[in-house]
Design a protein around this motif. Structure first.
Motif, mmCIF file in Angstrom:
data_model
loop_
_atom_site.group_PDB
_atom_site.id
_atom_site.type_symbol
_atom_site.label_atom_id
_atom_site.label_comp_id
_atom_site.label_asym_id
_atom_site.label_seq_id
_atom_site.Cartn_x
_atom_site.Cartn_y
_atom_site.Cartn_z
ATOM 1 N N ALA A 1 0.828 -1.215 0.000
ATOM 2 C CA ALA A 1 0.000 0.000 0.000
ATOM 3 C C ALA A 1 0.858 1.259 0.000
ATOM 4 C CB ALA A 1 -0.938 -0.005 1.202
ATOM 5 N N VAL A 2 1.906 1.263 0.805
ATOM 6 C CA VAL A 2 2.771 2.446 0.884
ATOM 7 C C VAL A 2 3.577 2.597 -0.409
ATOM 8 C CG1 VAL A 2 4.665 3.550 2.134
ATOM 9 C CG2 VAL A 2 2.845 2.381 3.393
ATOM 10 N N ARG A 3 4.042 1.492 -0.958
ATOM 11 C CA ARG A 3 4.762 1.546 -2.229
ATOM 12 C C ARG A 3 3.862 2.137 -3.313
ATOM 13 N NH1 ARG A 3 6.652 -3.447 -2.403
ATOM 14 N NH2 ARG A 3 4.798 -4.226 -3.471
ATOM 15 N N ASP A 4 2.606 1.718 -3.367
ATOM 16 C CA ASP A 4 1.661 2.277 -4.332
ATOM 17 C C ASP A 4 1.458 3.775 -4.109
ATOM 18 O OD1 ASP A 4 1.358 -0.177 -5.530
ATOM 19 O OD2 ASP A 4 -0.662 -0.547 -4.713
ATOM 20 N N ARG A 5 1.311 4.143 -2.856
ATOM 21 C CA ARG A 5 1.080 5.558 -2.519
ATOM 22 C C ARG A 5 2.278 6.419 -2.923
ATOM 23 N NH1 ARG A 5 -0.785 7.726 3.452
ATOM 24 N NH2 ARG A 5 -1.031 9.891 2.869
ATOM 25 N N LEU A 6 3.476 5.920 -2.647
ATOM 26 C CA LEU A 6 4.677 6.667 -3.012
ATOM 27 C C LEU A 6 4.877 6.711 -4.533
ATOM 28 C CD1 LEU A 6 7.051 5.392 -0.190
ATOM 29 C CD2 LEU A 6 6.182 7.730 -0.459
ATOM 30 N N SER A 7 4.515 5.659 -5.216
ATOM 31 C CA SER A 7 4.613 5.637 -6.681
ATOM 32 C C SER A 7 3.716 6.687 -7.307
ATOM 33 C CB SER A 7 4.209 4.257 -7.217
ATOM 34 O OG SER A 7 5.161 3.296 -6.854
ATOM 35 N N GLN A 8 2.551 6.892 -6.715
ATOM 36 C CA GLN A 8 1.616 7.887 -7.232
ATOM 37 C C GLN A 8 2.123 9.305 -7.017
ATOM 38 O OE1 GLN A 8 -2.152 6.959 -5.447
ATOM 39 N NE2 GLN A 8 -2.350 5.043 -6.582
ATOM 40 N N ARG A 9 2.954 9.487 -6.000
ATOM 41 C CA ARG A 9 3.525 10.815 -5.716
ATOM 42 C C ARG A 9 4.655 11.166 -6.675
ATOM 43 N NH1 ARG A 9 4.995 12.810 -0.011
ATOM 44 N NH2 ARG A 9 6.856 13.051 -1.231
ATOM 45 N N SER A 10 5.359 10.157 -7.151
ATOM 46 C CA SER A 10 6.536 10.378 -7.997
ATOM 47 C C SER A 10 6.113 10.867 -9.377
ATOM 48 C CB SER A 10 7.348 9.102 -8.128
ATOM 49 O OG SER A 10 7.810 8.696 -6.864
ATOM 50 N N PRO A 11 6.918 11.787 -9.958
ATOM 51 C CA PRO A 11 6.599 12.301 -11.302
ATOM 52 C C PRO A 11 6.781 11.237 -12.371
ATOM 53 C CG PRO A 11 8.587 13.369 -10.432
ATOM 54 C CD PRO A 11 8.068 12.424 -9.392
#
Length: 72
Positions: A62-72
């Motif tokens: 879940a956190v990996r997905d959330r951080l991936s969405q933040r990345s450009p």
């Protein structure tokens, strides 16, 4: 056949810290930000969990997905 016992509080904290360190490095994000995401995700997942065996893996995902969405 019984399942695996739930991990101790210390084991869970150790794994949450490991997840935090790994993802903070992988996404080049401040550890404090990632740690907040990790704790929030873990607590949300744990609230409704009847089976706790995969909470740590689900938290990391879940956190990996959330951080991936933040990345450009």
């Amino acid at each position: 056949m019984p399942g695996l016992p739930d991990p101790s509080t210390e084991e869970v904290q150790h794994e949450l810290d490991r997840i935090t360190d790994h993802l903070a490095e992988r996404f080049d994000t401040e550890r404090v930000v990632v740690h907040r995401y990790v704790l929030d995700s873990y607590n949300q997942l744990a609230e409704g969990a009847t089976v706790r065996a995969h909470l740590l893996a689900l938290t990391e995902h879940a956190v990996r997905d959330r951080l991936s969405q933040r990345s450009p």
